[in-house]
Design an enzyme around this catalytic site. Structure first.
Site, short mmCIF file in Angstrom:
data_model
loop_
_atom_site.label_atom_id
_atom_site.label_comp_id
_atom_site.label_asym_id
_atom_site.label_seq_id
_atom_site.Cartn_x
_atom_site.Cartn_y
_atom_site.Cartn_z
N HIS A 1 -2.14 -2.63 -6.34
CA HIS A 1 -2.68 -2.28 -5.02
C HIS A 1 -4.20 -2.35 -5.01
O HIS A 1 -4.87 -1.45 -5.54
CB HIS A 1 -2.17 -0.89 -4.62
N SER B 1 0.82 -1.21 0.00
CA SER B 1 0.00 0.00 0.00
C SER B 1 0.85 1.25 0.00
O SER B 1 0.32 2.35 -0.12
CB SER B 1 -0.91 -0.01 1.22
N ASN C 1 -3.06 6.28 -0.65
CA ASN C 1 -2.70 6.52 0.75
C ASN C 1 -2.06 7.88 0.98
O ASN C 1 -2.05 8.38 2.11
CB ASN C 1 -1.82 5.39 1.26
N GLU D 1 -4.88 0.25 -7.94
CA GLU D 1 -3.80 1.17 -8.34
C GLU D 1 -2.69 0.32 -8.94
O GLU D 1 -2.25 -0.63 -8.30
CB GLU D 1 -3.22 1.87 -7.10
#
Ligand code: CAA
Length: 285
Positions: free
Chosen positions: A142, A121, A192, A154
């Site tokens: 991801h 992540s 993130n 992602e």
């Protein structure tokens, strides 16, 4: 450049790994779900079975399809089973040392054509790729939690990722019913980098006594239409994971705006890791 992908190995049978194995098996691939202990892979399979059973109950899937999905799934506690994999998705704990060792071993075990993807992540794909002799075939993939529900994947190119590998991974995500989004290799990627500072800021609001956790979550749910408030979401993701990602951002950018909230550190030190430990910002039974 590549053969058709037939067999996908998922390394790590936790929350993310079992979800990835489920969507891959549902998409028709043969899936090897690997973890270091039999009880971990058994638990992963149980989660998948439970999710599929719920879909059957809701009339979204036939009982035969459920059995067919489960029949495509094999469990493994031996990483050398990766010799049969065309594509590997690693979904183990967010720790560079652990991931690097797994990639080094997979590089030795897997055939030359095999793509090695990481569900990390926030860790740099370029650095993970560098431990292998095939950095052009290493990529970030991801998925979001809960994997069977969330549409986004992602896809992160490392510095040396080949265009064909990117294309193959994008096609694979689509075959799994996901929407791939291309992102470059920077700390926290996009998801993130944007999500975690918001969660961290919500924790600062608790820390500074701006409002109670319930009130903060209510503001974001009703005011911004988020499906979960940031503190509920933090508990759902795991506070240890949230802290780890904030550390990656803080270290990666060297900017104080990413400083992890001291209250987040304190909770993690206390073992209050969110839903999985029974206590985080809320208490779970
Ligand atoms: N596994 C499989 N399916 C699940 C599930 C799970 N863990 N949790 C919920 N579902 C399914 C339900 O079965 C239900 O399916 P149907 O539509 O077929 O009935 C559907 O999801 C909706 O569930 P609910 O009605 O029970 O609850 P909800 O409407 O509140 O949705 C939620 C639950 C999808 C989790 C929603 O609250 C949500 O979207 N929350 C935010 C999730 C999020 O932000 N995820 C990203 C986290 S960050 C991350 O993953 C990246 C990282 O690196 C940290």
């Amino acid at each position: 450049m590549f053969m058709n992908i037939q067999t996908i190995m998922v390394v790590g049978a936790g929350q993310m790994g079992s979800g990835i194995a489920q969507v891959a098996a549902q998409a028709g691939f043969r899936v090897i779900l690997h973890d270091i202990r039999q009880e971990f892979v058994d638990r992963g399979r149980q989660t998948i079975e439970k999710n599929l059973a719920r879909s059957v109950e809701k009339g979204k899937m036939s009982a035969e399809d459920k059995e067919a999905v489960l029949a495509r799934l094999t469990l493994s506690v031996d990483l050398t089973d990766g010799r049969d994999a065309d594509f590997v998705v690693e979904a183990v704990t967010e720790n560079m040392g652990v991931k690097a060792e797994i990639f080094r071993q997979l590089d030795e075990i897997c055939p030359a054509h095999t793509v090695l993807a990481s569900n990390t992540s926030s860790l740099p794909i370029t650095e993970i790729a560098a431990v292998t002799k095939r950095p052009e075939k290493v990529i970030g993939m991801h998925f979001m939690n809960p994997v069977p529900v969330m549409k986004l994947v992602e896809i992160i190119r490392g510095l040396q990722t080949a265009d064909e590998v990117y294309q193959l991974t994008e096609d694979l995500a689509k075959q799994m019913g996901k929407v791939p989004v291309s992102v470059n290799d920077f700390p926290g990627f996009v998801s993130n980098r944007v999500l975690m500072p918001m969660i961290n800021e919500a924790i600062y609001c608790v820390y500074e006594g701006v409002a109670e956790p319930e009130a903060i979550d209510e503001v974001m749910k009703l005011g911004m239409n988020h499906p979960m408030g940031p503190l509920t979401l933090a508990d759902f993701i795991g506070l240890d994971t949230c802290l780890y990602i904030m550390e990656v951002l803080y270290e990666g950018f060297g900017d104080s705006k990413y400083r992890p909230c001291p209250l987040l550190r304190k909770y993690v030190k206390a073992g209050w890791l969110g839903r999985k430990s029974g206590r985080g910002f809320y208490v779970y039974n």
